[in-house]
Motif scaffolding. Structure first.
Motif, PDB file in Angstrom:
ATOM      1  N   THR A  74      43.834  49.373  39.366  1.00 28.44           N
ATOM      2  CA  THR A  74      45.285  50.047  38.587  1.00 28.44           C
ATOM      3  C   THR A  74      45.318  48.781  37.296  1.00 28.44           C
ATOM      4  N   PRO A  75      45.319  49.316  35.826  1.00 22.10           N
ATOM      5  CA  PRO A  75      45.153  48.417  35.286  1.00 22.10           C
ATOM      6  C   PRO A  75      46.196  47.232  35.246  1.00 22.10           C
ATOM      7  N   VAL A  76      46.316  46.050  34.603  1.00 25.64           N
ATOM      8  CA  VAL A  76      47.612  45.318  34.616  1.00 25.64           C
ATOM      9  C   VAL A  76      47.696  44.278  33.159  1.00 25.64           C
ATOM     10  N   LYS A  77      46.888  44.486  32.942  1.00 19.97           N
ATOM     11  CA  LYS A  77      46.991  44.315  31.142  1.00 19.97           C
ATOM     12  C   LYS A  77      45.605  44.157  30.633  1.00 19.97           C
ATOM     13  N   VAL A  78      44.872  43.923  29.540  1.00 19.45           N
ATOM     14  CA  VAL A  78      44.525  43.731  28.935  1.00 19.45           C
ATOM     15  C   VAL A  78      43.775  42.293  28.683  1.00 19.45           C
ATOM     16  N   VAL A  79      42.811  41.788  28.855  1.00 19.71           N
ATOM     17  CA  VAL A  79      42.667  40.214  28.298  1.00 19.71           C
ATOM     18  C   VAL A  79      41.900  39.702  27.619  1.00 19.71           C
ATOM     19  N   ALA A  80      42.533  38.770  26.585  1.00 20.67           N
ATOM     20  CA  ALA A  80      41.045  38.198  25.393  1.00 20.67           C
ATOM     21  C   ALA A  80      40.414  37.363  25.675  1.00 20.67           C
ATOM     22  N   ASN A  81      39.468  37.507  24.994  1.00 13.85           N
ATOM     23  CA  ASN A  81      38.269  36.096  25.162  1.00 13.85           C
ATOM     24  C   ASN A  81      37.860  36.148  26.791  1.00 13.85           C
ATOM     25  N   TYR A  82      37.938  37.009  27.193  1.00 12.80           N
ATOM     26  CA  TYR A  82      37.060  37.370  28.726  1.00 12.80           C
ATOM     27  C   TYR A  82      36.509  36.839  29.609  1.00 12.80           C
ATOM     28  N   LEU A  83      34.894  37.589  29.007  1.00 15.15           N
ATOM     29  CA  LEU A  83      33.771  37.505  29.033  1.00 15.15           C
ATOM     30  C   LEU A  83      33.210  37.319  27.716  1.00 15.15           C
ATOM     31  N   GLU A  84      32.399  36.108  27.275  1.00 13.73           N
ATOM     32  CA  GLU A  84      31.334  36.882  25.711  1.00 13.73           C
ATOM     33  C   GLU A  84      30.588  38.172  26.243  1.00 13.73           C
ATOM     34  N   ASP A  85      30.820  39.461  25.403  1.00 12.03           N
ATOM     35  CA  ASP A  85      30.143  40.668  25.896  1.00 12.03           C
ATOM     36  C   ASP A  85      30.121  41.374  24.714  1.00 12.03           C
ATOM     37  N   GLU A  86      29.594  41.715  23.916  1.00  8.51           N
ATOM     38  CA  GLU A  86      29.716  42.171  22.440  1.00  8.51           C
ATOM     39  C   GLU A  86      30.382  43.682  22.828  1.00  8.51           C
ATOM     40  N   GLU A  87      29.390  44.314  23.940  1.00 10.13           N
ATOM     41  CA  GLU A  87      30.054  45.992  23.883  1.00 10.13           C
ATOM     42  C   GLU A  87      31.358  46.443  23.833  1.00 10.13           C
ATOM     43  N   SER A 116      24.709  43.906  45.909  1.00  9.28           N
ATOM     44  CA  SER A 116      26.015  42.554  46.377  1.00  9.28           C
ATOM     45  C   SER A 116      26.792  42.987  45.415  1.00  9.28           C
ATOM     46  N   MET A 117      27.935  41.917  46.144  1.00 15.88           N
ATOM     47  CA  MET A 117      29.998  41.637  45.161  1.00 15.88           C
ATOM     48  C   MET A 117      30.380  40.747  46.039  1.00 15.88           C
ATOM     49  N   THR A 118      30.822  39.882  44.913  1.00 15.79           N
ATOM     50  CA  THR A 118      31.050  38.300  45.425  1.00 15.79           C
ATOM     51  C   THR A 118      32.410  37.955  44.930  1.00 15.79           C
ATOM     52  N   SER A 119      32.826  37.243  45.764  1.00 11.86           N
ATOM     53  CA  SER A 119      34.789  36.886  46.061  1.00 11.86           C
ATOM     54  C   SER A 119      34.710  35.985  46.202  1.00 11.86           C
ATOM     55  N   LEU A 120      36.565  34.853  45.930  1.00 14.96           N
ATOM     56  CA  LEU A 120      36.820  34.101  46.274  1.00 14.96           C
ATOM     57  C   LEU A 120      38.747  33.930  46.169  1.00 14.96           C
ATOM     58  N   LEU A 121      38.810  33.285  46.996  1.00  8.81           N
ATOM     59  CA  LEU A 121      40.174  33.368  46.265  1.00  8.81           C
ATOM     60  C   LEU A 121      41.080  32.543  45.725  1.00  8.81           C
ATOM     61  N   VAL A 122      42.418  32.535  45.401  1.00 10.97           N
ATOM     62  CA  VAL A 122      42.848  32.329  43.976  1.00 10.97           C
ATOM     63  C   VAL A 122      43.989  32.441  44.580  1.00 10.97           C
ATOM     64  N   SER A 123      45.114  31.393  43.781  1.00  6.39           N
ATOM     65  CA  SER A 123      46.331  31.769  43.678  1.00  6.39           C
ATOM     66  C   SER A 123      46.890  32.473  42.293  1.00  6.39           C
ATOM     67  N   TYR A 124      47.622  33.316  42.578  1.00  2.69           N
ATOM     68  CA  TYR A 124      47.217  34.434  41.468  1.00  2.69           C
ATOM     69  C   TYR A 124      49.440  33.997  41.421  1.00  2.69           C
ATOM     70  N   ASP A 125      49.643  34.146  39.958  1.00  2.00           N
ATOM     71  CA  ASP A 125      51.037  33.647  39.254  1.00  2.00           C
ATOM     72  C   ASP A 125      51.071  35.256  38.341  1.00  2.00           C
ATOM     73  N   PRO A 126      51.803  36.261  38.678  1.00  2.00           N
ATOM     74  CA  PRO A 126      51.683  37.927  37.977  1.00  2.00           C
ATOM     75  C   PRO A 126      52.258  37.192  36.567  1.00  2.00           C
ATOM     76  N   GLU A 127      52.923  36.314  36.384  1.00  2.00           N
ATOM     77  CA  GLU A 127      53.731  35.974  35.216  1.00  2.00           C
ATOM     78  C   GLU A 127      52.951  34.982  34.211  1.00  2.00           C
ATOM     79  N   HIS A 128      51.265  35.267  34.282  1.00  2.00           N
ATOM     80  CA  HIS A 128      51.203  34.455  34.003  1.00  2.00           C
ATOM     81  C   HIS A 128      49.406  34.486  34.268  1.00  2.00           C
ATOM     82  N   PRO A 129      49.252  36.215  33.918  1.00  2.00           N
ATOM     83  CA  PRO A 129      48.037  36.531  34.334  1.00  2.00           C
ATOM     84  C   PRO A 129      46.706  36.469  33.276  1.00  2.00           C
TER      85      PRO A 129
END
Length: 229
Positions: A192-205, A76-89
């Motif tokens: 394609t990559p936009v940027k690295v995000v810190a503390n995105y998800l709790e994930d040890e690996e 399965s794959m799940t999504s939602l719609l968001v209002s995304y501002d590339p200036e504040h990723p």
């Protein structure tokens, strides 16, 4: 509603498959797929629950899809719609997906955001994730959205964290000097990559890092032609 019939391949052998929107009748099997994909010691409270799945099919049924192979629900794959501002990723998975409950789904949003993709272990060499990703791209085009977006775990980074930054790791993956199970897969899917995000998800690996990865709508992202009025 979405329904797409196609062939998928395993070891060069074709099998009939269907990608469609999932419904309440699929909930028990979708939860079972999560259990198979993320067995203990993965915390069971992080598997899909019926409240989350109910929100998916109620608030944004177009963004809730599954794939069947020869009648077997395989992912399965799940999504939602968001209002995304590339200036504040910068954001976290919990913030942007409402911890998977998608109560913040924005019907007027400009971006299709990937909440989750899950493939049954027995089907992980069938390229089903790539087929579902393509279905989501079709939704982006159908709705006239600007992009598909989502954070990709970087599970390979943990082996290199002591010697390089997450940004340097992603750069090496993009250059083909390193291979990451998730990021390389998303790149093969066309993201394609936009940027690295810190503390995105709790994930040890991944040391809690993720790479924000996008697919721009090719019918929306081209620069304006100065000769067309």
């Amino acid at each position: 509603m979405y329904r797409k019939e196609l062939f998928v391949f395993h070891e060069d052998k074709p099998a009939k498959a269907v990608i469609r929107n999932y419904t309440r009748e699929d909930f028990a099997e979708l939860i079972r797929i999560q259990q198979e994909s993320f067995p203990p010691p993965f915390p069971s409270e992080l598997w899909w629950n019926e409240e989350q799945l109910t929100n998916h099919v109620t608030l944004f049924p177009e963004g809730a899809i599954c794939i069947e192979v020869e009648g077997v629900l395989a992912g399965s794959m799940t999504s939602l719609l968001v209002s995304y501002d590339p200036e504040h990723p910068d954001h976290t998975w919990e913030e942007v997906t409402d911890s998977g409950y998608i109560r913040n789904h924005d019907p007027d949003g400009n971006t299709l955001y990937v909440v989750d993709i899950c493939i049954r272990p027995a089907y992980r060499k069938w390229r089903l994730g790539m087929s579902m990703m393509q279905a989501m791209y079709e939704l982006v085009v159908h709705r006239g959205l600007e992009r598909l977006l989502g954070g990709g775990r970087m599970p390979g980074y943990g082996r290199h964290a002591s010697g390089m930054s997450a940004e340097a790791y992603l750069e090496k993956v993009v250059k083909g000097e390193l291979k990451d199970p998730v990021i390389s897969f998303l790149m093969r899917c066309g993201r394609t990559p936009v940027k690295v995000v810190a503390n995105y998800l709790e994930d040890e690996e991944s040391h809690n890092y993720a790479a924000l990865m996008e697919w721009k709508n090719p019918f929306r992202s081209r620069p304006a032609d100065p000769f067309i009025k």
